[in-house]
Design an enzyme around this catalytic site. Sequence first.
Site, mmCIF file in Angstrom:
data_model
loop_
_atom_site.group_PDB
_atom_site.id
_atom_site.type_symbol
_atom_site.label_atom_id
_atom_site.label_comp_id
_atom_site.label_asym_id
_atom_site.label_seq_id
_atom_site.Cartn_x
_atom_site.Cartn_y
_atom_site.Cartn_z
ATOM 1 N N HIS A 126 1.131 -1.418 -0.044
ATOM 2 C CA HIS A 126 -0.304 0.236 0.214
ATOM 3 C C HIS A 126 0.637 1.255 -0.355
ATOM 4 C CE1 HIS A 126 -4.517 -1.994 1.730
ATOM 5 N NE2 HIS A 126 -3.699 -2.975 0.571
ATOM 6 N N CYS B 265 -2.156 -0.564 7.203
ATOM 7 C CA CYS B 265 -1.598 0.768 7.417
ATOM 8 C C CYS B 265 -1.349 1.694 9.082
ATOM 9 C CB CYS B 265 -1.791 1.421 6.259
ATOM 10 S SG CYS B 265 -1.136 0.701 4.456
ATOM 11 N N CYS C 286 -5.556 2.542 6.220
ATOM 12 C CA CYS C 286 -6.232 0.770 6.092
ATOM 13 C C CYS C 286 -6.123 0.571 7.632
ATOM 14 C CB CYS C 286 -6.102 0.671 4.889
ATOM 15 S SG CYS C 286 -4.645 -0.765 4.757
ATOM 16 N N GLU D 65 1.242 3.535 2.073
ATOM 17 C CA GLU D 65 2.010 4.003 2.957
ATOM 18 C C GLU D 65 3.078 3.237 2.973
ATOM 19 O OE1 GLU D 65 -2.704 5.677 3.476
ATOM 20 O OE2 GLU D 65 -1.321 4.046 2.564
#
Length: 158
Positions: A55, A88, A85, A57
């Site tokens: 992801h 993250c 999310c 991040e």
Amino acid sequence: MKKDHKYFMTEAVNMALKGMNANEGGPFGCIIVKDGEIIGRGNNKVTSSNDPTAHAEVTAIRDACKNLNSFQLDDCIIYTSCEPCPMCLGAIYWARPKMVYYGSNQEDAAAIGFDDQFIYDEIPLPYNKRQIPFEQCEHEIALIPFNKWREKEDKTEY
């Protein structure tokens, strides 16, 4: 150009657009700032790397930590194009920045097919009631590294 919230969020959004346009993954971007300078960048690379943890991040945290030669983001600020999310969020807490700014929110992400609510719903459930069951096994064997860690004199605490 003045480096303010608009400047840094625009940089995070540009990372999202760059990755999305290159078909690297979903429309998410992130930058990490220290002392007013961008020290890490990331965008979602889940589909291009076949890595469900890639992801924006997480990729930005990895980049910033590599650039800082540190496993923590002391005195850093994260700008991410979307509210993180659950995965993250965990990565952010482990990295220990001093602040996170996000652009769009969970509802915005869910509206385009990125809905994390099922994960939030799973967390409080007993392990045997989760969609993916969890069951502890071989506890004594698994404690061996923990016991060795407790005794290790040259460990790096974190």
